[in-house]
Design an enzyme around this catalytic site. Structure first.
Site, PDB file in Angstrom:
ATOM      1  N   CYS A 134       0.815  -1.225   0.000  1.00 20.78           N
ATOM      2  CA  CYS A 134       0.000   0.000   0.000  1.00 20.78           C
ATOM      3  C   CYS A 134       0.844   1.269   0.000  1.00 20.78           C
ATOM      4  CB  CYS A 134      -0.939  -0.006   1.201  1.00 20.78           C
ATOM      5  SG  CYS A 134      -0.153  -0.423   2.771  1.00 20.78           S
ATOM      6  N   HIS A 254      -2.574   6.407   4.705  1.00 21.44           N
ATOM      7  CA  HIS A 254      -1.152   6.595   4.979  1.00 21.44           C
ATOM      8  C   HIS A 254      -0.690   7.966   4.505  1.00 21.44           C
ATOM      9  CE1 HIS A 254      -1.101   2.490   6.009  1.00 21.44           C
ATOM     10  NE2 HIS A 254      -0.544   1.966   4.939  1.00 21.44           N
TER      11      HIS A 254
END
Length: 352
Positions: A134, A254
């Site tokens: 990711c 994130h």
């Protein structure tokens, strides 16, 4: 609602009850992929439960080799051990596997794909395609337009990664710890930073500079994923990449502080901003005067990669800093997997 067509694809979702699996269903609902039949697969303990897709209820079945007999595309997100066991079985039966684990990412015969960056690598698949980590996905999606225009010789990234990257239980642990600490109780860590490691630390109101296990070179496995995957996706083993990965008490999305050095000096930051404003899958949020910049809370639930705080390094003529944010469960996992499936159809690599 997606109306299922009489002709279309048989799509399996392995790990359909997990944090990423449920979002894969959501992304399939909004995708133009012509899904004829859904095959929701999970562990034996979830077999018999129902999921809703395309206005219908579908019964979850236990994932077994024979589950893939009629499958065109299989989206995997059930953990590396399941992928290692079942992905080759699915491919052997004619399915194209898009795997969201680290099981095959560095296999030289398995393309590692972010469609905005290296879609044509899909032509090299042999039944299994790997979805990158990711944190790698959002970074390379933002950097590829710059690399194409000016070249890249160095990347240094420090991540601020959400706990959802460690699964639903990690989110629950963060929520429980936050309540405990605010109520004057002692936190009881059991998962973070790594469930299988020797020690566990409080995540609430804290930052932990460890994601995954430490390797012999003192980098964590997460950091080495970013280093090695970036080189593979960009097709450049000479590019210098270094990473420090930190878990922060954020549920979803994130953040990444990224420093790059391009192959040309004295390029104004405005040129990089213009490139990113026009880049596919990227949204530029960069207006310091009005405090406009990407934030995890705003990126959660969105498919795009958000980039801001783009500025020249004060001492390095070809150096730039930027801030990159994306929903790690969507672009970082479920959405990128569905995008790969869409690319397979667009390129004629799967037939309806």
């Amino acid at each position: 609602m997606v109306l299922l067509k009489t002709e279309g694809l048989n799509v399996a979702v392995v790990g359909v009850t997990g944090a990423v699996g449920t979002r894969m269903l959501e992304m399939l609902e909004s995708s133009p992929l012509p899904v004829k039949s859904l095959f929701p697969l999970a562990s034996a303990r979830s077999a018999g439960k129902k999921v809703v897709f395309g206005g219908k209820e579908w019964t979850i079945e236990e994932a077994k080799p024979e589950s893939f007999e009629k499958i065109d595309i299989a989206l995997f997100s059930a953990g590396g051990s399941v992928s290692k066991q079942l992905a080759p079985e699915a491919a052997k039966r004619g399915a194209i596997v898009v795997d969201n684990t680290s099981a095959f990412r560095m296999d030289k015969d398995v393309p590692l794909v972010v469609p905005e960056v290296n879609e044509k690598a899909l032509f090299q698949h042999h039944g299994i395609i790997a979805n990158p980590n990711c944190s790698t996905i959002q970074m390379v999606a933002a950097l590829e337009p710059i690399r194409q225009a000016y070249g890249l010789n160095r990347i240094i990234v420090s991540t601020y990664q959400a706990v959802s990257g460690a699964g639903a239980k990690a989110i629950a642990e963060l929520e429980n710890q936050s309540r405990d600490v605010l109520n004057g109780k002692e936190a009881q860590p059991a998962i973070m930073p790594v469930k299988g490691d020797k020690r566990h630390f409080q995540m609430a109101f804290n930052a932990i500079p460890q994601i995954d296990l430490f390797q012999p070179n003192d980098y964590t496995f997460e950091e080495m994923k970013m280093i090695n995957e970036t080189k593979k996706i960009m097709g450049d083993q000479e590019i210098k990449v270094s990473a420090t990965c930190v878990r922060v008490p954020v549920s979803i999305s994130h953040g990444e502080s990224v420093y790059i050095e391009i192959n040309k000096s004295d390029v104004p930051a405005s040129d990089l901003k213009s490139l990113l404003a026009d880049a596919p899958g990227v949204i530029l949020e960069d207006d310091p005067e009005h405090q406009v910049y990407p934030m995890p809370a705003n990126a959660a639930g969105k498919k795009e990669v958000f980039v801001g705080r783009i500025r020249r390094d004060p001492d390095v003529a070809n150096g730039f800093h930027m801030w990159i944010v994306s929903d790690n469960l969507l672009k970082g996992a479920a959405w990128n997997s569905v995008q790969i499936a869409e690319s397979l159809l667009k390129l004629g690599l799967v037939k309806v």
